[in-house]
Write a protein that holds these residues in place. Structure first.
Motif, PDB file in Angstrom:
ATOM      1  N   GLY A   1      56.132  26.941  67.412  1.00 42.54           N
ATOM      2  CA  GLY A   1      56.649  27.827  66.160  1.00 42.54           C
ATOM      3  C   GLY A   1      56.022  27.480  64.979  1.00 42.54           C
ATOM      4  N   THR A   2      55.873  26.060  64.955  1.00 41.90           N
ATOM      5  CA  THR A   2      55.055  25.665  63.573  1.00 41.90           C
ATOM      6  C   THR A   2      53.600  25.942  63.689  1.00 41.90           C
ATOM      7  OG1 THR A   2      56.293  23.671  63.661  1.00 41.90           O
ATOM      8  CG2 THR A   2      54.290  23.306  62.505  1.00 41.90           C
TER       9      THR A   2
ATOM     10  N   VAL B   1      52.511  28.835  64.999  1.00 44.30           N
ATOM     11  CA  VAL B   1      52.644  30.386  64.913  1.00 44.30           C
ATOM     12  C   VAL B   1      52.890  30.611  63.146  1.00 44.30           C
ATOM     13  CG1 VAL B   1      54.140  32.447  65.248  1.00 44.30           C
ATOM     14  CG2 VAL B   1      53.548  30.847  66.981  1.00 44.30           C
ATOM     15  N   VAL B   2      53.726  29.850  62.435  1.00 39.98           N
ATOM     16  CA  VAL B   2      54.255  30.111  61.061  1.00 39.98           C
ATOM     17  C   VAL B   2      52.739  29.707  60.414  1.00 39.98           C
ATOM     18  CG1 VAL B   2      55.623  29.570  59.236  1.00 39.98           C
ATOM     19  CG2 VAL B   2      56.567  30.116  61.445  1.00 39.98           C
TER      20      VAL B   2
ATOM     21  N   ARG C   1      50.087  32.132  60.704  1.00 41.38           N
ATOM     22  CA  ARG C   1      50.543  33.640  60.490  1.00 41.38           C
ATOM     23  C   ARG C   1      50.392  34.327  61.617  1.00 41.38           C
ATOM     24  NH1 ARG C   1      48.170  31.657  55.802  1.00 41.38           N
ATOM     25  NH2 ARG C   1      49.399  31.563  53.734  1.00 41.38           N
TER      26      ARG C   1
ATOM     27  N   VAL D   1      53.003  35.356  63.428  1.00 43.45           N
ATOM     28  CA  VAL D   1      54.370  35.940  63.763  1.00 43.45           C
ATOM     29  C   VAL D   1      54.400  37.176  64.376  1.00 43.45           C
ATOM     30  CG1 VAL D   1      56.574  36.582  62.978  1.00 43.45           C
ATOM     31  CG2 VAL D   1      55.565  34.511  61.874  1.00 43.45           C
TER      32      VAL D   1
ATOM     33  N   SER E   1      53.150  36.898  68.051  1.00 46.67           N
ATOM     34  CA  SER E   1      54.105  36.453  68.830  1.00 46.67           C
ATOM     35  C   SER E   1      55.298  37.454  69.234  1.00 46.67           C
ATOM     36  CB  SER E   1      54.907  35.170  68.312  1.00 46.67           C
ATOM     37  OG  SER E   1      55.384  35.626  67.074  1.00 46.67           O
TER      38      SER E   1
ATOM     39  N   SER F   1      62.666  35.240  66.229  1.00 50.18           N
ATOM     40  CA  SER F   1      63.356  34.594  65.142  1.00 50.18           C
ATOM     41  C   SER F   1      63.474  32.909  65.307  1.00 50.18           C
ATOM     42  CB  SER F   1      64.771  34.968  64.844  1.00 50.18           C
ATOM     43  OG  SER F   1      64.646  36.248  64.345  1.00 50.18           O
TER      44      SER F   1
ATOM     45  N   THR G   1      60.436  31.183  64.410  1.00 43.22           N
ATOM     46  CA  THR G   1      59.884  31.167  63.072  1.00 43.22           C
ATOM     47  C   THR G   1      61.021  30.616  61.953  1.00 43.22           C
ATOM     48  OG1 THR G   1      60.782  33.740  62.931  1.00 43.22           O
ATOM     49  CG2 THR G   1      58.422  33.274  63.560  1.00 43.22           C
TER      50      THR G   1
ATOM     51  N   GLN H   1      61.298  26.864  61.493  1.00 44.98           N
ATOM     52  CA  GLN H   1      60.165  26.601  60.786  1.00 44.98           C
ATOM     53  C   GLN H   1      59.949  26.775  59.439  1.00 44.98           C
ATOM     54  OE1 GLN H   1      60.001  27.819  63.820  1.00 44.98           O
ATOM     55  NE2 GLN H   1      59.454  26.296  65.002  1.00 44.98           N
ATOM     56  N   MET H   2      60.549  27.967  58.814  1.00 46.74           N
ATOM     57  CA  MET H   2      60.768  28.395  57.529  1.00 46.74           C
ATOM     58  C   MET H   2      61.620  27.375  56.915  1.00 46.74           C
ATOM     59  SD  MET H   2      61.005  32.361  58.201  1.00 46.74           S
ATOM     60  CE  MET H   2      61.617  32.756  56.588  1.00 46.74           C
TER      61      MET H   2
ATOM     62  N   SER I   1      61.813  21.269  62.661  1.00 49.54           N
ATOM     63  CA  SER I   1      62.007  22.506  63.319  1.00 49.54           C
ATOM     64  C   SER I   1      62.744  22.268  64.848  1.00 49.54           C
ATOM     65  CB  SER I   1      60.571  23.311  63.747  1.00 49.54           C
ATOM     66  OG  SER I   1      59.945  23.470  62.296  1.00 49.54           O
TER      67      SER I   1
END
Length: 282
Positions: A30-31, A33-34, A37, A39, A42, A201, A204, A207-208, A224
């Protein structure tokens, strides 16, 4: 029944252990992916996996295996169309997203005999995790940790500036395709937790939340993993007592955690700004 008594049941222990290793895999992937960018990509791979499930149901194959193979080909297909064939990335994602969903719906409908139970794949049910699922997640987590240890600096370079990484003679194509492979595998092995509908979700939102506390890549991964595991465990316990679907409640808890940290950070910033303003006036 109190909390400790739940651990007497094998399916509950499997759910906790599965949550831990799924959190490790999703935290690492996820790190990337975020930060890249990816997302939307995925999300496309997640929904394309439904085509693999349909193939598995129709041809009496293990659904997770067929979904994984289909997802990997979809991930590579998106990469190939957008990089080699001049197709816009969002268009390439839409092609495989809709293709996977269409194949899954048609083949599931044509599957002879009783209609397969799609709810645990679409919406997830963490309590259905088996020992073989846990072993697969453990192997995936170990491989991901080893890969990130070996190529940590290369992954960071590709994550934030692919063109610059290419000028430094970093094997960007190898990193990109390998990470797409890992994204697809992680997505499929995590489907049982929260389902196809909500899985995006899981890779993501933690990580957010972590990014609110730090911008350090390594620390974002660690936080995360921690937030994912806390969200999974809290969501599992609360869903048991509230008698609601565990997958949806796990995502609800993760999003609630994000807004909680966001609110605290905004409050601290306002307090800090007010203190600075008052000191200037004095």
């Amino acid at each position: 029944m109190n909390i400790l008594e739940l651990f007497n049941y094998a399916f509950f222990r499997n759910a906790i252990i599965g949550s831990l290793f799924a959190s490790i895999a999703c935290g690492i992937i996820g790190t990337y992916v975020v930060s890249r960018r990816l997302v939307f990509i995925s999300g496309g791979i997640t929904h394309a996996s439904f085509g693999g499930l349909g193939i598995g149901f129709y041809f009496s194959l293990p659904p997770i295996i067929s979904a994984m193979i289909f997802s990997i080909f979809s991930a590579f297909g998106i990469q190939w169309l957008s990089r080699k064939q001049g197709v816009r990335e969002d268009s390439a994602i839409a092609v495989f997203w809709s293709l996977g969903m269409a194949i899954g719906i048609v083949l599931t409908f044509l599957t002879p005999g009783y209609a397969p139970n799609l709810s645990e794949y679409l919406f997830g049910n963490i309590l259905t995790i088996t020992v073989s699922d846990i072993i697969a997640l453990i192997v995936l987590s170990i491989v991901l940790v080893m890969f990130f240890v070996l190529f940590y600096h290369e992954i960071i370079s590709v994550s934030f500036d692919t063109e610059f990484a290419r000028t430094r003679r970093i094997p960007t194509q190898f990193i990109e395709y390998t990470m797409m492979l890992f994204i697809a595998v992680t997505i499929v092995l995590s489907i049982r937790l929260v389902g196809i509908v909500l899985l995006m979700s899981l890779i993501t939102v933690p990580q957010m939340t972590a990014n609110l506390l730090t911008v350090n890549y390594h620390k974002i991964i660690s936080l995360s993993v921690l937030f994912s595991f806390i969200g999974c465990v809290l969501g599992l316990f609360l869903s048991y007592y509230l008698k609601v679907p565990s997958g949806a409640f796990i995502i609800f808890v993760l999003i609630l955690m994000y807004f909680l940290f966001k609110g605290v950070k905004n409050l601290m910033l306002r307090t800090s700004n007010r203190a600075i303003t008052e000191s200037i006036k004095q």
